[in-house]
Each structure stands twice: as C-alpha cells, then as structure tokens.
Design an enzyme around this catalytic site. Structure first.
Site, short mmCIF file in Angstrom:
data_model
loop_
_atom_site.label_atom_id
_atom_site.label_comp_id
_atom_site.label_asym_id
_atom_site.label_seq_id
_atom_site.Cartn_x
_atom_site.Cartn_y
_atom_site.Cartn_z
CG ASP A 185 80.11 20.99 18.52
OD1 ASP A 185 80.50 19.96 19.08
OD2 ASP A 185 78.96 21.13 18.06
CG ASP A 205 81.01 17.22 17.62
OD1 ASP A 205 80.30 17.44 16.63
OD2 ASP A 205 80.62 16.57 18.60
CG ASP A 206 79.01 19.36 13.82
OD1 ASP A 206 79.12 18.62 12.83
OD2 ASP A 206 78.09 19.25 14.65
CG HIS A 227 81.87 14.91 13.94
ND1 HIS A 227 81.07 14.71 15.04
CD2 HIS A 227 82.94 14.10 14.11
CE1 HIS A 227 81.63 13.80 15.84
NE2 HIS A 227 82.78 13.43 15.30
NE ARG A 258 77.11 16.14 10.53
CZ ARG A 258 77.32 15.44 11.66
NH1 ARG A 258 76.93 14.17 11.75
NH2 ARG A 258 77.92 16.01 12.68
CE LYS A 260 74.25 16.56 12.61
NZ LYS A 260 74.35 16.42 14.03
#
Ligand code: NAG
Ligand code: NAG
Ligand code: NAG
Length: 348
Positions: A185, A205-206, A227, A258, A260
């Site tokens: 990340d 990753d993010d 991501h 995104r 979540k």
C-alpha cells in the site's frame, strides 16, 4: 551546545507569559548532519536536521525521528538504504517522523527499503517478517515533500497524526511486479486534515486506503499497478467523513475507485465523499466498486448495513478495462449517491 543561563531565563519568562502558546523553536542555521546511523542519536533534538546519504541503516534498526522538536526542518540528500532485517515485522517501521509544524524535504533523495530481499508473495499475511516503511505522526501544518521511496517491503506510508500535506512523493515499487511484492500500500490513512498531491505510485496494493478519519484530499496523483484508490475496508466503530479525490489517473490496476465496508461491522459510517476527474486505464477487476460485504480479504456476497455510506458523488470517471466489471455496487445501506459523467468501457 550548552544553553546559557540567560537564555534559560528568557525561555522561562515566555512560558510564564503564554503557557498555552506553541513555542516552536526557529530552525537552527547550521544543520545537525546525520551521515551514518550512529549520528542519529546526536541530532534527534535538533530543529535543523540534514540526513546526508549515501549510508546504510543497519539491520534490525528503525530510523526514528518521531520525537523531533516542533517546527523542525528535516532535509534529505543522497540515498539512504536499509539493510535487511530478520526480526522487524509489520508492527515496526524503517523510518518514523513526528512533530508539529515539521517540514521534511526529500527532493532529489531516495529511501531504499530493499523490499526485494523480503518479498515472497505473501506480504503482511505470512512468510518472512517484513517491516513497514514510513510511519507519519506529524501534526500542525506539517509538510512532507519530494522524497522517492523504492522497494518498500510492505506498506509504505502509515499516516496517523493530523494536518499534514504530502507533495511530490514517489513510491517506486515497480520491481515488486516481478519479484513477489504484496501488500505494498502506498498511503494508508487513519487521520484528519491530510492532503496528498502531485505524487506518483507504482505498487502492488492500494494507492490510497483510508481506514478512519476525514478532511482528506487526494489530488493530481498517478497510480500504477495496484488495487486502486480506496476507502476501507471500514471496520466497526470507524468513521470517514469528508474525502475529495480529484484529477488522478489509475492504470494497470485491479480496481479504479473502491469503497468497501466489512461484513457485519457496525457503529461507523462513510459520508461526504467525492471522486472527480479520474482517468482509468487497463483495469482488470472493477472500474468502480462499492461493497458492504467485505470479509478477511474476500467478499461474502451478502451486504450488511451497519456502516452506512452516504453522500457519495462520482463525477467524470472515464477510461477502459482490460477485463472485469465496469461498475459494481452491492449495498445494504447506501444513500445520497450522485453519479455523472461515468464512461468506462471494455469490461467483460
Ligand atoms: C471537498 O470539496 C468540497 C467542495 O466541493 C469542499 O467544500 C471541501 O472543503 C473539500 N474537502 C477537502 C478535504 O478538500
Ligand atoms: C495540479 O497540477 C497542476 C499542473 O501541474 C498545478 O497547476 C496545480 O496546482 C496542481 N494542484 C495541486 C493541488 O497541487
Ligand atoms: C492533473 O494532474 C496532472 C498530473 O497528474 C497534471 O499534469 C495536470 O495539470 C492536472 N490538471 C489539473 C486541472 O490540475
């Protein structure tokens, strides 16, 4: 240098006159130079610090500037490399920065975390122990700018504190694409008053992951290989209020935009979020994904409404997918969504 008794008296008088005033010391004219790890301890109380590479931080060591004086300036030149550790894990950081009203200027300099010596495809979830890269607990109009970070073993910036601007930051973890980089990340934020701008990220990753906090702006950034630009996963009791993501490009990534929340989590919320002027390119899974069913890294397929998402505006999100789904929304408690100018093509 030894404080003279007269300057001690002056300080005491100032403290008595204004007990609540922030007494940030002016930066000393001559920097305290850290040109080896052993020079660190002698500079941690300085208001003007120069980290002068090249040098290598020995294994099992954190370079800790979390306790520097308010108003301090930290300048970095050259390359600082961290030797591979075997005992530092995801609760440890290779570098730590704190203080109020701090300026950290790494323009032209490199921090190299040697991630390729750790990567095993398992990231923070298993395999060899891996430290995080850069812990930020700065407050009070602090600025972190210019630094290039290469090969973060796992997460790069773990941002707590408040009221800090990140400008012209580069995270180059491109080597991790072929060497097993995972959970790398770029910016993990649990903080308020954070601006991240004009930055470039290539990771696995993010690009951004906001887990708690608010008043966060993410502008003019380029995200490659990861991501996507994410809020969450939001857990029980966590709140996110006020996020603006604007003028960003997301390429060769699993997701674009995104949000979540965790399945069956309660006692939190996500609200007042806007994403505008986002360009997507070659997205593999989902262009836009909003889901309230996240669990242990994999969704359950059944959303729950304990962390409602409200006041979400998506404006001008455009680009292409290489596979996957353009827009995926799985909500139990979502309200006040306004979407306009969504043009995503090429999904399966
Ligand atoms: C987000 O944008 C809105 C206006 O569109 C503004 O009122 C708000 O202050 C912005 N927030 C941040 C954190 O930039
Ligand atoms: C975004 O980039 C443009 C062009 O480089 C610049 O003029 C603008 O100030 C940047 N915005 C921010 C918030 O830095
Ligand atoms: C958007 O960001 C890019 C850099 O990613 C910059 O070149 C461009 O000028 C920015 N546009 C605006 C309107 O700020």
């Amino acid at each position: 240098m030894r404080a003279s008794s007269s300057s001690s008296v002056v300080t005491l008088v100032l403290l008595l006159l204004s007990p609540n005033a922030a007494l940030a010391a002016p930066a000393a004219a001559t920097p305290c130079v850290i040109d080896s790890f052993s020079a660190l301890a002698g500079c941690v109380k300085s208001t003007n610090i120069l980290i002068k590479g090249p040098f290598t931080v020995p294994a099992e060591s954190s370079f800790d500037l979390s306790g520097i004086p308010d108003g301090a300036t930290v300048t970095v030149s050259g390359t600082v490399t961290w030797a591979k550790s075997s005992t530092l894990d995801k609760t440890n950081y290779l570098f730590l920065l704190g203080g109020s009203g701090v300026t950290f200027d790494g323009t032209g300099a490199i921090f190299d975390g040697n991630g390729q010596l750790y990567w095993d495809g398992q990231g923070a979830n298993g395999g060899v122990k891996k430290p995080k890269m850069f812990r930020v607990t700065t407050t009070g109009k602090s600025v972190i700018k210019g630094i290039t970070i290469k090969n973060s073993p796992i997460h790069c910036f773990s941002i707590g504190g408040s009221d800090t601007t990140f400008d012209h930051i580069t995270l180059d973890n491109s080597l991790g694409d072929t060497k097993g980089g995972h959970n790398t990340d770029a910016f993990d934020v649990s903080a308020t008053g954070i601006t991240i701008q004009n930055s470039y990220v290539h990771n696995q990753d993010d690009c951004l992951a906001i887990n708690n906090g608010g008043n966060i702006a993410f502008t003019n950034n380029t995200c490659i290989g990861g991501h996507g630009i994410s809020i969450g996963s939001i857990a029980s009791g966590k709140t996110v209020d006020g996020v603006n993501v604007s003028n960003c490009t997301i390429s060769d990534s699993d997701n674009g935009v995104r949000i979540k929340t965790i399945y069956q989590a309660t006692g939190g919320f996500v609200k007042n979020v806007q994403y505008s002027d986002i360009i997507l390119s070659n997205i593999a899974k989902r262009g836009i994904v909003i889901e309230q069913d996240y669990q242990n890294g994999s969704p359950t397929g059944t959303p729950t409404g304990g962390i409602p998402i409200s006041g979400l505006t998506l404006t001008n999100i455009a680009g292409n997918m290489k596979s996957g789904t353009e827009v995926y929304i799985l909500c139990a408690a979502c309200s006040g969504f306004t979407f306009s100018g969504i043009h995503i093509t090429g999904g399966g």
